[in-house]
Design a protein around this motif. Sequence first.
Motif, PDB file in Angstrom:
ATOM      1  N   LEU A  19       0.831  -1.206   0.000  1.00 12.77           N
ATOM      2  CA  LEU A  19       0.000   0.000   0.000  1.00 12.77           C
ATOM      3  C   LEU A  19       0.864   1.254   0.000  1.00 12.77           C
ATOM      4  O   LEU A  19       0.587   2.215  -0.732  1.00 12.77           O
ATOM      5  N   LEU A  20       1.932   1.282   0.791  1.00  9.39           N
ATOM      6  CA  LEU A  20       2.811   2.448   0.807  1.00  9.39           C
ATOM      7  C   LEU A  20       3.461   2.663  -0.558  1.00  9.39           C
ATOM      8  O   LEU A  20       3.656   3.805  -0.995  1.00  9.39           O
ATOM      9  N   HIS A  22       2.085   1.839  -3.487  1.00  8.67           N
ATOM     10  CA  HIS A  22       1.039   2.409  -4.344  1.00  8.67           C
ATOM     11  C   HIS A  22       0.874   3.901  -4.097  1.00  8.67           C
ATOM     12  O   HIS A  22       0.635   4.679  -5.028  1.00  8.67           O
ATOM     13  N   LEU A  23       0.996   4.300  -2.840  1.00  7.86           N
ATOM     14  CA  LEU A  23       0.773   5.699  -2.481  1.00  7.86           C
ATOM     15  C   LEU A  23       2.024   6.556  -2.619  1.00  7.86           C
ATOM     16  O   LEU A  23       1.962   7.774  -2.469  1.00  7.86           O
ATOM     17  N   ILE A  25       4.609   6.620  -0.638  1.00  8.66           N
ATOM     18  CA  ILE A  25       5.015   7.129   0.673  1.00  8.66           C
ATOM     19  C   ILE A  25       6.363   6.525   1.057  1.00  8.66           C
ATOM     20  O   ILE A  25       6.540   5.303   1.041  1.00  8.66           O
ATOM     21  N   ILE A  76      -3.909   3.773   6.937  1.00  3.64           N
ATOM     22  CA  ILE A  76      -3.170   4.414   5.846  1.00  3.64           C
ATOM     23  C   ILE A  76      -4.099   4.761   4.681  1.00  3.64           C
ATOM     24  O   ILE A  76      -3.963   5.804   4.048  1.00  3.64           O
ATOM     25  N   ALA A  77      -5.056   3.855   4.405  1.00  3.07           N
ATOM     26  CA  ALA A  77      -5.917   4.010   3.227  1.00  3.07           C
ATOM     27  C   ALA A  77      -7.001   5.061   3.410  1.00  3.07           C
ATOM     28  O   ALA A  77      -7.578   5.536   2.421  1.00  3.07           O
ATOM     29  N   THR A  80      -7.940   7.917   0.896  1.00  2.00           N
ATOM     30  CA  THR A  80      -7.299   7.631  -0.392  1.00  2.00           C
ATOM     31  C   THR A  80      -8.243   6.798  -1.250  1.00  2.00           C
ATOM     32  O   THR A  80      -9.252   6.279  -0.757  1.00  2.00           O
ATOM     33  N   TYR A  82      -7.978   3.887  -2.062  1.00  2.00           N
ATOM     34  CA  TYR A  82      -7.900   2.470  -1.697  1.00  2.00           C
ATOM     35  C   TYR A  82      -8.897   2.067  -0.616  1.00  2.00           C
ATOM     36  O   TYR A  82      -8.948   0.901  -0.225  1.00  2.00           O
TER      37      TYR A  82
END
Length: 208
Positions: A19-20, A22-23, A25, A76-77, A80, A82
Amino acid sequence: MHLYESHIPSGNVYKIQLLLAHLGIQYETTTLNILSKPSETRSDEFLKLNPSGQIPVLVLDDGTALAQSNATLYYIADGTPYLPRDKVGKHKVLEWLFFEQNSIEPYVAVLKFHTYWGNLATMSEAEKKNLKDRGQTALDSMERHLEGREWFVGDAYGIADIALFAYVVHAEVIGFQVGDNVKAWIKRVQSTEGHVPIRKDPTGQCPL
């Protein structure tokens, strides 16, 4: 952000890393040896971050420590693409996050660990059969849900897919039967923009 991860590839850590990625970060990493006796996750320093002594732990810039991989994904999502913004969509995501931790992680993930880093030979046939049967039941549920669907929640790739993908991607290699719908979904996940694979095992015990 600072991510505490395992020295061997962990699906639960990988969820956060994916996920990080994809973002876009950036974060720092501390790697802990979970196979040492005792595990490095049992140190006083780490137990202050997570009293359960489990990885991953994501420490935010303000020092807040987040544990439990799927709860961290949800954090985190939030805000966003996601994670859905509507309440029903969020509920459906939580359904699959709970399903993954209750029906995939205890069986598919545990069998993978014992296959490559544990000692599968010391497990009884009944124990191995339970892992395989319960894991297969979960995979079959995923197969049925994906009939006529591309993603697990709504029309977009999100953290429900990321959470499920982390261990299911290797389910067939360790002996589970994976249906056509799940296989097609795995390929879609791998084709998403910004996708990164789980890192290789530095010990060489796991060839995946």
